[in-house]
Design a protein around this motif. Structure first.
Motif, PDB file in Angstrom:
ATOM      1  N   PRO A 199       0.820  -1.216   0.000  1.00 21.89           N
ATOM      2  CA  PRO A 199       0.000   0.000   0.000  1.00 21.89           C
ATOM      3  C   PRO A 199       0.851   1.262   0.000  1.00 21.89           C
ATOM      4  CG  PRO A 199      -0.886  -1.613   1.544  1.00 21.89           C
ATOM      5  CD  PRO A 199       0.442  -2.144   1.085  1.00 21.89           C
ATOM      6  N   VAL A 200       1.922   1.241   0.782  1.00 20.61           N
ATOM      7  CA  VAL A 200       2.944   2.284   0.723  1.00 20.61           C
ATOM      8  C   VAL A 200       4.254   1.580   0.416  1.00 20.61           C
ATOM      9  CG1 VAL A 200       4.154   4.106   1.964  1.00 20.61           C
ATOM     10  CG2 VAL A 200       1.728   3.690   2.432  1.00 20.61           C
ATOM     11  N   ILE A 201       4.867   1.913  -0.707  1.00 20.37           N
ATOM     12  CA  ILE A 201       6.129   1.280  -1.076  1.00 20.37           C
ATOM     13  C   ILE A 201       7.194   1.671  -0.062  1.00 20.37           C
ATOM     14  CG2 ILE A 201       7.971   1.297  -2.802  1.00 20.37           C
ATOM     15  CD1 ILE A 201       5.771   1.519  -4.932  1.00 20.37           C
ATOM     16  N   GLY A 202       7.903   0.672   0.478  1.00 22.58           N
ATOM     17  CA  GLY A 202       8.887   0.920   1.527  1.00 22.58           C
ATOM     18  C   GLY A 202      10.297   1.018   1.002  1.00 22.58           C
ATOM     19  N   THR A 203      10.955  -0.112   0.847  1.00 25.91           N
ATOM     20  CA  THR A 203      12.357  -0.132   0.430  1.00 25.91           C
ATOM     21  C   THR A 203      12.563   0.547  -0.919  1.00 25.91           C
ATOM     22  OG1 THR A 203      12.698  -2.179   1.658  1.00 25.91           O
ATOM     23  CG2 THR A 203      14.302  -1.674  -0.043  1.00 25.91           C
ATOM     24  N   GLY A 204      11.546   0.575  -1.746  1.00 20.40           N
ATOM     25  CA  GLY A 204      11.637   1.226  -3.053  1.00 20.40           C
ATOM     26  C   GLY A 204      11.657   2.737  -2.995  1.00 20.40           C
ATOM     27  N   GLY A 205      11.776   3.321  -1.800  1.00 20.81           N
ATOM     28  CA  GLY A 205      11.943   4.761  -1.688  1.00 20.81           C
ATOM     29  C   GLY A 205      10.935   5.483  -0.820  1.00 20.81           C
ATOM     30  N   ILE A 206      10.044   4.748  -0.172  1.00 21.54           N
ATOM     31  CA  ILE A 206       8.946   5.300   0.638  1.00 21.54           C
ATOM     32  C   ILE A 206       8.064   6.177  -0.249  1.00 21.54           C
ATOM     33  CG2 ILE A 206       8.272   6.583   2.698  1.00 21.54           C
ATOM     34  CD1 ILE A 206      10.925   5.785   3.959  1.00 21.54           C
ATOM     35  N   VAL A 207       7.157   5.507  -0.951  1.00 26.65           N
ATOM     36  CA  VAL A 207       6.296   6.151  -1.931  1.00 26.65           C
ATOM     37  C   VAL A 207       4.849   5.807  -1.606  1.00 26.65           C
ATOM     38  CG1 VAL A 207       5.737   6.390  -4.371  1.00 26.65           C
ATOM     39  CG2 VAL A 207       8.104   5.938  -3.672  1.00 26.65           C
ATOM     40  N   GLY A 208       4.070   6.803  -1.263  1.00 26.57           N
ATOM     41  CA  GLY A 208       2.655   6.588  -0.987  1.00 26.57           C
ATOM     42  C   GLY A 208       1.852   6.492  -2.274  1.00 26.57           C
ATOM     43  N   PRO A 209       0.639   5.957  -2.192  1.00 29.80           N
ATOM     44  CA  PRO A 209      -0.192   5.828  -3.398  1.00 29.80           C
ATOM     45  C   PRO A 209      -0.800   7.160  -3.798  1.00 29.80           C
ATOM     46  CG  PRO A 209      -1.415   5.082  -1.470  1.00 29.80           C
ATOM     47  CD  PRO A 209      -0.031   5.432  -0.984  1.00 29.80           C
ATOM     48  N   VAL A 210      -0.787   7.475  -5.083  1.00 33.64           N
ATOM     49  CA  VAL A 210      -1.489   8.669  -5.554  1.00 33.64           C
ATOM     50  C   VAL A 210      -2.987   8.398  -5.499  1.00 33.64           C
ATOM     51  CG1 VAL A 210       0.422   9.357  -7.042  1.00 33.64           C
ATOM     52  CG2 VAL A 210      -1.421   7.950  -7.985  1.00 33.64           C
ATOM     53  N   ASP A 211      -3.767   9.461  -5.418  1.00 33.49           N
ATOM     54  CA  ASP A 211      -5.217   9.313  -5.336  1.00 33.49           C
ATOM     55  C   ASP A 211      -5.738   8.505  -6.513  1.00 33.49           C
ATOM     56  OD1 ASP A 211      -5.254  10.800  -3.043  1.00 33.49           O
ATOM     57  OD2 ASP A 211      -5.901  12.666  -4.016  1.00 33.49           O
ATOM     58  N   GLY A 212      -6.535   7.501  -6.193  1.00 30.78           N
ATOM     59  CA  GLY A 212      -7.191   6.705  -7.225  1.00 30.78           C
ATOM     60  C   GLY A 212      -6.438   5.483  -7.679  1.00 30.78           C
ATOM     61  N   TYR A 213      -5.136   5.401  -7.345  1.00 26.33           N
ATOM     62  CA  TYR A 213      -4.364   4.269  -7.864  1.00 26.33           C
ATOM     63  C   TYR A 213      -4.815   2.948  -7.261  1.00 26.33           C
ATOM     64  CZ  TYR A 213      -0.558   1.232  -9.299  1.00 26.33           C
ATOM     65  OH  TYR A 213       0.167   0.181  -9.836  1.00 26.33           O
ATOM     66  N   LEU A 214      -4.825   2.849  -5.937  1.00 26.32           N
ATOM     67  CA  LEU A 214      -5.181   1.571  -5.314  1.00 26.32           C
ATOM     68  C   LEU A 214      -6.642   1.216  -5.585  1.00 26.32           C
ATOM     69  CD1 LEU A 214      -3.298   1.769  -1.892  1.00 26.32           C
ATOM     70  CD2 LEU A 214      -2.612   0.569  -3.977  1.00 26.32           C
ATOM     71  N   ALA A 215      -7.518   2.204  -5.564  1.00 26.11           N
ATOM     72  CA  ALA A 215      -8.926   1.946  -5.871  1.00 26.11           C
ATOM     73  C   ALA A 215      -9.080   1.459  -7.306  1.00 26.11           C
ATOM     74  CB  ALA A 215      -9.749   3.206  -5.644  1.00 26.11           C
ATOM     75  N   GLY A 216      -8.317   2.066  -8.213  1.00 31.05           N
ATOM     76  CA  GLY A 216      -8.381   1.642  -9.609  1.00 31.05           C
ATOM     77  C   GLY A 216      -7.837   0.252  -9.815  1.00 31.05           C
ATOM     78  N   LEU A 217      -6.769  -0.061  -9.094  1.00 29.83           N
ATOM     79  CA  LEU A 217      -6.191  -1.398  -9.183  1.00 29.83           C
ATOM     80  C   LEU A 217      -7.180  -2.440  -8.673  1.00 29.83           C
ATOM     81  CD1 LEU A 217      -3.357  -2.298 -10.147  1.00 29.83           C
ATOM     82  CD2 LEU A 217      -2.689  -2.421  -7.746  1.00 29.83           C
ATOM     83  N   GLN A 218      -7.846  -2.121  -7.567  1.00 32.75           N
ATOM     84  CA  GLN A 218      -8.827  -3.047  -7.018  1.00 32.75           C
ATOM     85  C   GLN A 218     -10.004  -3.241  -7.970  1.00 32.75           C
ATOM     86  OE1 GLN A 218     -10.335  -3.695  -2.716  1.00 32.75           O
ATOM     87  NE2 GLN A 218     -11.414  -1.879  -3.428  1.00 32.75           N
ATOM     88  N   ALA A 219     -10.495  -2.160  -8.548  1.00 35.51           N
ATOM     89  CA  ALA A 219     -11.620  -2.265  -9.476  1.00 35.51           C
ATOM     90  C   ALA A 219     -11.255  -3.107 -10.691  1.00 35.51           C
ATOM     91  CB  ALA A 219     -12.070  -0.865  -9.904  1.00 35.51           C
ATOM     92  N   PHE A 220     -10.055  -2.906 -11.210  1.00 32.99           N
ATOM     93  CA  PHE A 220      -9.617  -3.683 -12.366  1.00 32.99           C
ATOM     94  C   PHE A 220      -9.489  -5.163 -12.013  1.00 32.99           C
ATOM     95  CE2 PHE A 220      -6.614  -5.508 -15.349  1.00 32.99           C
ATOM     96  CZ  PHE A 220      -7.009  -4.962 -16.568  1.00 32.99           C
ATOM     97  N   ALA A 221      -8.911  -5.441 -10.838  1.00 37.53           N
ATOM     98  CA  ALA A 221      -8.751  -6.829 -10.416  1.00 37.53           C
ATOM     99  C   ALA A 221     -10.101  -7.514 -10.265  1.00 37.53           C
ATOM    100  CB  ALA A 221      -7.976  -6.892  -9.108  1.00 37.53           C
ATOM    101  N   ARG A 222     -11.041  -6.842  -9.642  1.00 41.70           N
ATOM    102  CA  ARG A 222     -12.360  -7.444  -9.429  1.00 41.70           C
ATOM    103  C   ARG A 222     -13.075  -7.691 -10.759  1.00 41.70           C
ATOM    104  NH1 ARG A 222     -10.497  -9.032  -5.568  1.00 41.70           N
ATOM    105  NH2 ARG A 222     -10.643  -8.183  -3.459  1.00 41.70           N
ATOM    106  N   ALA A 223     -12.917  -6.775 -11.697  1.00 35.25           N
ATOM    107  CA  ALA A 223     -13.597  -6.905 -12.987  1.00 35.25           C
ATOM    108  C   ALA A 223     -12.989  -7.997 -13.852  1.00 35.25           C
ATOM    109  CB  ALA A 223     -13.553  -5.574 -13.732  1.00 35.25           C
ATOM    110  N   ASN A 224     -11.764  -8.426 -13.524  1.00 35.65           N
ATOM    111  CA  ASN A 224     -11.058  -9.369 -14.392  1.00 35.65           C
ATOM    112  C   ASN A 224     -10.614 -10.639 -13.674  1.00 35.65           C
ATOM    113  OD1 ASN A 224     -10.539  -7.896 -17.157  1.00 35.65           O
ATOM    114  ND2 ASN A 224     -10.218  -6.344 -15.566  1.00 35.65           N
ATOM    115  N   ASP A 225     -11.244 -10.959 -12.552  1.00 37.61           N
ATOM    116  CA  ASP A 225     -10.944 -12.200 -11.822  1.00 37.61           C
ATOM    117  C   ASP A 225      -9.451 -12.327 -11.508  1.00 37.61           C
ATOM    118  OD1 ASP A 225     -13.413 -13.179 -11.363  1.00 37.61           O
ATOM    119  OD2 ASP A 225     -13.416 -14.635 -12.989  1.00 37.61           O
ATOM    120  N   ILE A 226      -8.905 -11.311 -10.878  1.00 36.37           N
ATOM    121  CA  ILE A 226      -7.505 -11.311 -10.448  1.00 36.37           C
ATOM    122  C   ILE A 226      -7.485 -11.138  -8.932  1.00 36.37           C
ATOM    123  CG2 ILE A 226      -5.295 -10.102 -10.602  1.00 36.37           C
ATOM    124  CD1 ILE A 226      -6.194  -9.116 -13.403  1.00 36.37           C
TER     125      ILE A 226
END
Length: 413
Positions: A199-226
């Protein structure tokens, strides 16, 4: 003495031996080195010392359990009471209703388990083509077979004779949902078993999610059986100001990978919380399939007791709420560093974490070494970034001291 037998992890050994820093003791947010220097632990060791160092009550809990039973395995029909109790507690507090828990020895173990289980799930669903495990660029998921294979940090995959130890992997843009979903579609969603994400990238530089990214990823996964696998090894147990980041960012995963803050490092332990969608078939009926996976020390009785004591401390002392408060303190403290000529970017505000990215022509390690000389222990992670991840028990003054020490170190360089 530099020529010792220990081979350090993730280390250039000539450099490590020449500049070895040996930690001898710790109390609260502070450490003591073998030569007597006192250091403020700005990294919570490897992101895990959430309740601080030197908790006697945790040591006593381990001692009492060891006197009764150090451990007994949980293969087949065998169990031990601490493993049963901890699994129930994690199922109760985790961000999946009705979930089941498999215990491991740490985060890398848990990633291995979750990725294997995702593939096993689709085989049992009669969809054998769904084998690809997707992760985000710059992500880090440990260094076991699957962790190495799905690493979003390319240098962790290099040198083994192939692009990926396990070939069925794919990495998508870390914070561009349009580009990420386009890549997933091009790969063929019918081939994708799961998406693993911090949810928040750690070792890769401490990078939080931009607005809509995680929600969009979840919506895509649910729509495509992932399947969605949340890697909460760093963010779990309060680091984001809620018990799990999935709560803060409103994500409903199919599996949650846990470790680090589960015991605050007082014992090696990890876990995977698995949704009923995946787990139920393994629990129901005489013809239920088996998941042939397990670890000698999964469900280690003493480690489970340590976890329970750690979780009790987190609850009794309100440390999740404290983490939320200190997130704002940290963000304010590091904000002025963005104006320093040697700082490329300051990243904070997505958890009780911060990353101070140093400009490319200055070695972040030099800055970290200078911070240690001045009494604050930090280190460099991906993209020449200084890691800030203090224990939850740090005071506001100690959090501010981390930022001012980094500023002083930069000025000296």
């Amino acid at each position: 003495m530099t020529d010792r037998a220990l081979w350090h992890g993730q280390a250039h050994m000539p450099t490590s031996q020449a500049h070895r820093l040996t930690i001898k003791g710790g109390e609260g947010a502070w450490l003591t080195t073998s030569d007597g220097q006192r250091l403020l632990d700005a990294t919570a060791s490897l992101w895990h010392a959430n309740v601080g160092h030197g908790r006697e009550r945790i040591a006593r809990a381990a001692y009492e359990q060891m006197k009764t039973l150090e451990t007994y395995h949980v293969f087949g029909r065998f169990a031990n009471e601490p493993a049963l109790d901890l699994a129930d507690r994690l199922a109760d507090i985790g961000p999946i209703d009705g979930g089941r828990v498999m215990l491991t020895s740490g985060g890398s173990d848990s990633i291995e388990l979750a990725c294997k289980l995702a593939r096993r799930h689709w085989q049992l669903e009669g969809r054998p083509e769904k084998t690809t495990i997707v992760s985000r660029e710059t992500s880090y998921h440990g260094l076991h077979g699957y962790g190495t294979s799905i690493a979003g940090l390319e240098y962790n995959r290099e040198g083994y004779g192939s692009q990926s130890l396990i070939p069925e992997t794919l990495r998508i843009p870390a914070n561009d949902i349009a580009a990420a979903t386009a890549m997933l579609a091009a790969h063929g969603t019918e081939n994708i078993a799961a998406i693993v994400f911090e949810p928040v990238i750690g070792t890769g530089g401490i990078v939080g999610p931009v607005d809509g990214y995680l929600a969009g990823l979840q919506a895509f996964a649910r729509a495509n059986d992932i399947l969605l696998i949340a890697d909460e090894v760093i963010t779990g147990f309060g680091r984001v100001g809620t018990m799990f980041a999935c709560e803060r960012y409103d994500i409903s995963p199919d599996m949650v990978v846990m470790a680090k803050g589960l015991t605050s490092g007082y014992a090696p332990l990890g876990a995977v919380l698995v949704s009923p969608r995946i787990a139920d078939r393994f629990f129901d009926g005489a013809d239920a399939p088996m998941f042939r996976h397990g670890l000698t020390y999964s469900g280690h009785a003493t480690a489970c007791v340590v976890a329970q004591e750690n979780l009790d401390i987190i609850e009794e002392e309100g440390l999740v709420e404290r983490s939320a408060h200190l997130e704002d303190v940290l963000a304010r403290a590091v904000a002025p560093l963005a104006d320093h000529p040697l700082v490329e970017e300051v990243r904070s505000g997505s958890a009780f974490l911060a990353g101070i990215q140093i400009v490319a022509d200055v070695k972040g390690d030099d800055v970290a070494f200078e911070c240690v000389r001045r009494g604050v222990l930090t280190r460099t992670i991906h993209a020449n970034t200084l890691q800030i991840c203090p224990p939850f028990v740090a005071t506001e003054a100690e959090v501010e001291l981390i930022a001012t020490t980094i500023a002083d170190a930069l000025d000296s360089i």
